[in-house]
Design an enzyme around this catalytic site. Structure first.
Site, PDB file in Angstrom:
ATOM      1  N   HIS A  11     111.912  44.609  11.348  1.00 20.82           N
ATOM      2  CA  HIS A  11     110.628  44.718  10.648  1.00 20.82           C
ATOM      3  C   HIS A  11     109.911  46.018  10.992  1.00 20.82           C
ATOM      4  O   HIS A  11     109.997  46.521  12.109  1.00 20.82           O
ATOM      5  CB  HIS A  11     109.735  43.499  10.898  1.00 20.82           C
ATOM      6  CG  HIS A  11     109.543  43.120  12.331  1.00 20.82           C
ATOM      7  ND1 HIS A  11     110.512  42.481  13.083  1.00 20.82           N
ATOM      8  CD2 HIS A  11     108.486  43.282  13.162  1.00 20.82           C
ATOM      9  CE1 HIS A  11     110.058  42.270  14.303  1.00 20.82           C
ATOM     10  NE2 HIS A  11     108.833  42.749  14.391  1.00 20.82           N
ATOM     11  N   TYR A  22     109.841  48.698  13.829  1.00 22.57           N
ATOM     12  CA  TYR A  22     111.179  49.288  13.992  1.00 22.57           C
ATOM     13  C   TYR A  22     111.966  48.556  15.076  1.00 22.57           C
ATOM     14  O   TYR A  22     112.508  49.170  15.977  1.00 22.57           O
ATOM     15  CB  TYR A  22     111.099  50.792  14.317  1.00 22.57           C
ATOM     16  CG  TYR A  22     110.506  51.621  13.200  1.00 22.57           C
ATOM     17  CD1 TYR A  22     111.302  52.073  12.153  1.00 22.57           C
ATOM     18  CD2 TYR A  22     109.155  51.926  13.183  1.00 22.57           C
ATOM     19  CE1 TYR A  22     110.751  52.825  11.123  1.00 22.57           C
ATOM     20  CE2 TYR A  22     108.600  52.670  12.150  1.00 22.57           C
ATOM     21  CZ  TYR A  22     109.407  53.125  11.136  1.00 22.57           C
ATOM     22  OH  TYR A  22     108.856  53.857  10.115  1.00 22.57           O
ATOM     23  N   HIS A  23     111.969  47.250  14.987  1.00 21.98           N
ATOM     24  CA  HIS A  23     112.795  46.455  15.898  1.00 21.98           C
ATOM     25  C   HIS A  23     113.000  45.060  15.300  1.00 21.98           C
ATOM     26  O   HIS A  23     112.348  44.703  14.309  1.00 21.98           O
ATOM     27  CB  HIS A  23     112.161  46.371  17.298  1.00 21.98           C
ATOM     28  CG  HIS A  23     110.828  45.708  17.343  1.00 21.98           C
ATOM     29  ND1 HIS A  23     109.643  46.397  17.371  1.00 21.98           N
ATOM     30  CD2 HIS A  23     110.476  44.396  17.361  1.00 21.98           C
ATOM     31  CE1 HIS A  23     108.626  45.559  17.410  1.00 21.98           C
ATOM     32  NE2 HIS A  23     109.105  44.331  17.405  1.00 21.98           N
ATOM     33  N   ALA A  24     113.917  44.338  15.913  1.00 19.96           N
ATOM     34  CA  ALA A  24     114.104  42.918  15.598  1.00 19.96           C
ATOM     35  C   ALA A  24     114.080  42.164  16.927  1.00 19.96           C
ATOM     36  O   ALA A  24     114.249  42.765  18.000  1.00 19.96           O
ATOM     37  CB  ALA A  24     115.437  42.693  14.885  1.00 19.96           C
TER      38      ALA A  24
END
Lengths: 133, 133
Positions: free
Chosen positions: B95, B49-51
């Site tokens: 992702h 839950y981040h990029a």
């Protein structure tokens, strides 16, 4: 001086699982040029049986455990390697990995890419280099 | 252009087990400054839950499998990730990792050390940066 160079690992555990971080130039003293890992291991089969002339390595069982023999030509030490701590395998250390648990995942981080000329695969030759080095 | 950047892995299988090798500047395009791995994963709990703004990563399940969502802000792709191939997770790819198998060991190799300022952890902010980038 003990042959066993432990490296404590940082893990963050929460309800999702366990996250472990290993940083170059910090937890290992080198940038990581190669990693390799062993899976689907046969418990009765051993591995290793070599030393490196220059390569530095850090080894850990991500899951499971095994026994590692470290030998500098003067002293032999057995290590029970699990997932809580890693060990440094320094140059000119003959090493063997034995007694892998069924679930063992064995990971190594290495300071350089593969170079067959860096390997000493014969114990007599290893002892010659120890005594002449 | 597909979001999914597969990297084939070299494995050597014999009666002792399976050895897989990943080399920097070859299988990954960078020297590895950090690795991290996930173990003891809860199958129903998702992660990621981040990029990243700049970080390059290579991810693989050493054992087991999971599903990975890759999202560049224009397109979303689901990947079934196992142990036979790795995926590159490039900068500015949101992702998420879902549906870890019970035995899953998830390993990531990263091009730089940890830097919180490189993370985008809010999807709205991510989309803003995609649209303004």
């Amino acid at each position: 001086m003990s042959l066993i160079k432990w490296v404590n690992l940082k893990s963050i555990v929460d309800s999702r699982g366990e996250l472990t971080i290993i940083e170059a130039q910090k937890d290992v003293s080198f940038d990581i040029k190669r990693i390799y890992y062993l899976t689907n291991l046969s418990p009765n089969m051993s591995r290793g049986y070599h030393a490196h002339r220059d390569l530095q390595q850090l080894a850990v069982c991500l899951v499971g455990n095994c026994r590692v023999l470290l030998d500098d030509g003067f002293e032999k030490c057995w290590v029970e390697l699990g997932s809580d701590k890693a060990i440094r395998i320094e140059p000119m250390i003959w090493h063997e990995m034995h007694d892998f648990s069924d679930d063992c995942v064995f990971l190594v981080m290495a300071s350089d890419k593969y170079d067959e000329s860096d390997y000493i695969r014969d114990y007599t030759k290893f002892m010659e280099e120890v005594n002449n080095g």
